[in-house]
Scaffold this active site. Structure first.
Site, PDB file in Angstrom:
ATOM      1  N   GLY A  27      12.347  28.288  -3.256  1.00  0.00           N
ATOM      2  CA  GLY A  27      11.196  27.639  -3.871  1.00  0.00           C
ATOM      3  C   GLY A  27       9.894  27.826  -3.109  1.00  0.00           C
ATOM      4  O   GLY A  27       9.879  28.227  -1.941  1.00  0.00           O
ATOM      5  N   ASN A  28       8.801  27.511  -3.794  1.00  0.00           N
ATOM      6  CA  ASN A  28       7.485  27.625  -3.174  1.00  0.00           C
ATOM      7  C   ASN A  28       6.466  26.876  -4.010  1.00  0.00           C
ATOM      8  O   ASN A  28       6.634  26.700  -5.217  1.00  0.00           O
ATOM      9  CB  ASN A  28       7.073  29.097  -3.023  1.00  0.00           C
ATOM     10  CG  ASN A  28       7.476  29.942  -4.215  1.00  0.00           C
ATOM     11  OD1 ASN A  28       6.906  29.832  -5.291  1.00  0.00           O
ATOM     12  ND2 ASN A  28       8.485  30.792  -4.019  1.00  0.00           N
ATOM     13  N   SER A  44       6.906  32.975   3.498  1.00  0.00           N
ATOM     14  CA  SER A  44       8.211  33.420   3.030  1.00  0.00           C
ATOM     15  C   SER A  44       9.308  33.159   4.058  1.00  0.00           C
ATOM     16  O   SER A  44       9.169  33.513   5.232  1.00  0.00           O
ATOM     17  CB  SER A  44       8.166  34.919   2.719  1.00  0.00           C
ATOM     18  OG  SER A  44       9.428  35.391   2.302  1.00  0.00           O
ATOM     19  N   GLY A  45      10.391  32.520   3.600  1.00  0.00           N
ATOM     20  CA  GLY A  45      11.602  32.419   4.407  1.00  0.00           C
ATOM     21  C   GLY A  45      11.541  31.508   5.605  1.00  0.00           C
ATOM     22  O   GLY A  45      12.430  31.566   6.459  1.00  0.00           O
ATOM     23  N   SER A  73       4.778  33.775   0.527  1.00  0.00           N
ATOM     24  CA  SER A  73       5.942  33.733  -0.353  1.00  0.00           C
ATOM     25  C   SER A  73       6.087  35.022  -1.145  1.00  0.00           C
ATOM     26  O   SER A  73       5.102  35.615  -1.592  1.00  0.00           O
ATOM     27  CB  SER A  73       5.810  32.547  -1.315  1.00  0.00           C
ATOM     28  OG  SER A  73       6.742  32.659  -2.367  1.00  0.00           O
ATOM     29  N   SER A  74       7.320  35.432  -1.362  1.00  0.00           N
ATOM     30  CA  SER A  74       7.560  36.650  -2.142  1.00  0.00           C
ATOM     31  C   SER A  74       7.118  36.493  -3.595  1.00  0.00           C
ATOM     32  O   SER A  74       6.950  37.489  -4.311  1.00  0.00           O
ATOM     33  CB  SER A  74       9.045  37.024  -2.083  1.00  0.00           C
ATOM     34  OG  SER A  74       9.850  35.963  -2.559  1.00  0.00           O
ATOM     35  N   ASP A  75       6.926  35.249  -4.042  1.00  0.00           N
ATOM     36  CA  ASP A  75       6.490  35.003  -5.423  1.00  0.00           C
ATOM     37  C   ASP A  75       4.975  34.899  -5.552  1.00  0.00           C
ATOM     38  O   ASP A  75       4.462  34.496  -6.612  1.00  0.00           O
ATOM     39  CB  ASP A  75       7.134  33.713  -5.953  1.00  0.00           C
ATOM     40  CG  ASP A  75       8.624  33.857  -6.137  1.00  0.00           C
ATOM     41  OD1 ASP A  75       9.039  34.792  -6.844  1.00  0.00           O
ATOM     42  OD2 ASP A  75       9.385  33.049  -5.572  1.00  0.00           O
ATOM     43  N   HIS A  94       7.330  26.791  -7.949  1.00  0.00           N
ATOM     44  CA  HIS A  94       8.528  27.510  -8.401  1.00  0.00           C
ATOM     45  C   HIS A  94       9.733  26.930  -7.670  1.00  0.00           C
ATOM     46  O   HIS A  94       9.713  26.805  -6.441  1.00  0.00           O
ATOM     47  CB  HIS A  94       8.401  28.996  -8.081  1.00  0.00           C
ATOM     48  CG  HIS A  94       9.633  29.799  -8.331  1.00  0.00           C
ATOM     49  ND1 HIS A  94      10.339  29.736  -9.520  1.00  0.00           N
ATOM     50  CD2 HIS A  94      10.299  30.677  -7.541  1.00  0.00           C
ATOM     51  CE1 HIS A  94      11.374  30.554  -9.457  1.00  0.00           C
ATOM     52  NE2 HIS A  94      11.375  31.135  -8.254  1.00  0.00           N
ATOM     53  N   HIS A  96      14.331  26.549  -7.867  1.00  0.00           N
ATOM     54  CA  HIS A  96      15.586  26.930  -8.495  1.00  0.00           C
ATOM     55  C   HIS A  96      16.408  25.659  -8.716  1.00  0.00           C
ATOM     56  O   HIS A  96      17.611  25.641  -8.473  1.00  0.00           O
ATOM     57  CB  HIS A  96      16.342  27.931  -7.626  1.00  0.00           C
ATOM     58  CG  HIS A  96      15.756  29.306  -7.645  1.00  0.00           C
ATOM     59  ND1 HIS A  96      16.386  30.380  -8.223  1.00  0.00           N
ATOM     60  CD2 HIS A  96      14.566  29.776  -7.193  1.00  0.00           C
ATOM     61  CE1 HIS A  96      15.628  31.463  -8.101  1.00  0.00           C
ATOM     62  NE2 HIS A  96      14.513  31.121  -7.473  1.00  0.00           N
ATOM     63  N   ASP A 119       6.305  13.196 -23.576  1.00  0.00           N
ATOM     64  CA  ASP A 119       5.267  12.657 -22.707  1.00  0.00           C
ATOM     65  C   ASP A 119       4.613  13.743 -21.863  1.00  0.00           C
ATOM     66  O   ASP A 119       3.458  13.599 -21.432  1.00  0.00           O
ATOM     67  CB  ASP A 119       5.849  11.596 -21.771  1.00  0.00           C
ATOM     68  CG  ASP A 119       6.060  10.253 -22.437  1.00  0.00           C
ATOM     69  OD1 ASP A 119       5.471  10.017 -23.510  1.00  0.00           O
ATOM     70  OD2 ASP A 119       6.823   9.434 -21.882  1.00  0.00           O
ATOM     71  N   HIS A 168      16.231  33.617 -14.462  1.00  0.00           N
ATOM     72  CA  HIS A 168      15.671  33.326 -13.150  1.00  0.00           C
ATOM     73  C   HIS A 168      15.613  31.817 -12.938  1.00  0.00           C
ATOM     74  O   HIS A 168      16.627  31.225 -12.531  1.00  0.00           O
ATOM     75  CB  HIS A 168      14.289  33.992 -13.043  1.00  0.00           C
ATOM     76  CG  HIS A 168      13.682  33.953 -11.683  1.00  0.00           C
ATOM     77  ND1 HIS A 168      12.537  34.660 -11.375  1.00  0.00           N
ATOM     78  CD2 HIS A 168      14.016  33.288 -10.558  1.00  0.00           C
ATOM     79  CE1 HIS A 168      12.221  34.442 -10.113  1.00  0.00           C
ATOM     80  NE2 HIS A 168      13.099  33.607  -9.596  1.00  0.00           N
ATOM     81  N   TYR A 226      -2.686   5.781 -22.492  1.00  0.00           N
ATOM     82  CA  TYR A 226      -1.707   5.382 -21.474  1.00  0.00           C
ATOM     83  C   TYR A 226      -2.397   5.131 -20.126  1.00  0.00           C
ATOM     84  O   TYR A 226      -3.289   5.866 -19.725  1.00  0.00           O
ATOM     85  CB  TYR A 226      -0.662   6.493 -21.321  1.00  0.00           C
ATOM     86  CG  TYR A 226       0.418   6.187 -20.315  1.00  0.00           C
ATOM     87  CD1 TYR A 226       1.543   5.453 -20.662  1.00  0.00           C
ATOM     88  CD2 TYR A 226       0.309   6.650 -19.000  1.00  0.00           C
ATOM     89  CE1 TYR A 226       2.541   5.195 -19.730  1.00  0.00           C
ATOM     90  CE2 TYR A 226       1.294   6.385 -18.075  1.00  0.00           C
ATOM     91  CZ  TYR A 226       2.406   5.657 -18.438  1.00  0.00           C
ATOM     92  OH  TYR A 226       3.393   5.388 -17.519  1.00  0.00           O
TER      93      TYR A 226
END
Length: 229
Positions: A27-28, A44-45, A73-75, A94, A96, A119, A168, A226
């Site tokens: 994730g990122n 990343s990582g 990040s790789s994304d 992002h 998973h 909502d 993905h 709301y």
């Protein structure tokens, strides 16, 4: 540079861990500073419990590193593609997360079965078409962004603050990184409820447009009522 935003991005990434949406280094989360046109993103990582604000990487909206000693990040290419496409968003997340990822792997959109969903999303949570072999072998992360943008054509990204990437996992966004993280938590909860709904009743149908619109526009748009407005 952008010290306050770096701290917000770190906090957003740590909130994903606290909410159980990421494990290990999955994730990122990122944020954009529209005034400077710069993006701040997780490296990343790097284990979450070791990250500091100074570890966050600053890039421009083409993905070129402006400041930072670590690899982003790789994304990153997906994040900046979304920022370029949607000026109204300020944060991208992002994950998973288990159930939302299961729907993405099943290549199924999540129908709007109830008011909790409505909502936050004005309709089904969409899923992209699968990437082609050429898209995968080419600029994979950039093409992931293209697939999301293509799927959301004609849709207000703030009325649909997330998308499942086929095979993905989910990407979510919002006006701020706080909103994007919030929407990542919500999309996972909606995915759980939708899975349980079709397990209990495989023939379950989405709620009516009238009920969907009533709940969505109570919280969004010029007539929203709301909260303490």
């Amino acid at each position: 540079m952008l010290e306050a935003l770096r701290a917000e991005v770190l906090e957003g990434n740590l909130e994903l861990v606290r909410r159980g949406l990421v494990i290990y280094t999955f994730g990122n989360a990122s944020a954009v500073d529209r005034a400077s046109g710069l993006c701040v993103i997780k490296p990343s990582g790097v284990p979450y419990d070791q990250m500091t604000p100074a570890d966050m990487v600053i890039t421009d909206l083409e993905g070129k590193i402006v400041e930072g000693k670590l690899k982003p990040s790789s994304d990153l290419a997906t994040h900046v593609a979304l920022y370029r496409a949607y000026p109204s968003i300020g944060g991208v997340v992002h994950t998973h997360s288990r159930h939302a990822t299961a729907w993405a792997q099943a290549q199924r959109e999540i129908p709007c079965f109830g008011t909790t969903h409505a909502d936050y999303f004005h309709g089904a949570i969409p899923v992209t078409d699968p990437l082609t072999a050429e898209e995968i072998e080419g600029d994979y992360e950039g093409n992931t962004g293209v697939a999301i943008i293509r799927r959301l054509q004609g849709i207000d990204p703030l009325a649909c603050p997330g998308c499942l990437v086929s095979g993905h996992a989910p990407f979510c966004w919002g006006k701020t990184i706080h909103d994007a993280v919030h929407n990542a938590v919500i999309i996972e909860e909606i995915a759980v409820m939708a899975w349980q709904t079709v397990t209990i009743n495989p023939g379950a149908a989405p709620i009516s447009e009238a009920q969907r619109d009533k709940h969505h526009f109570r919280k969004h748009g010029p007539k929203a009522s709301y909260g303490q407005r």
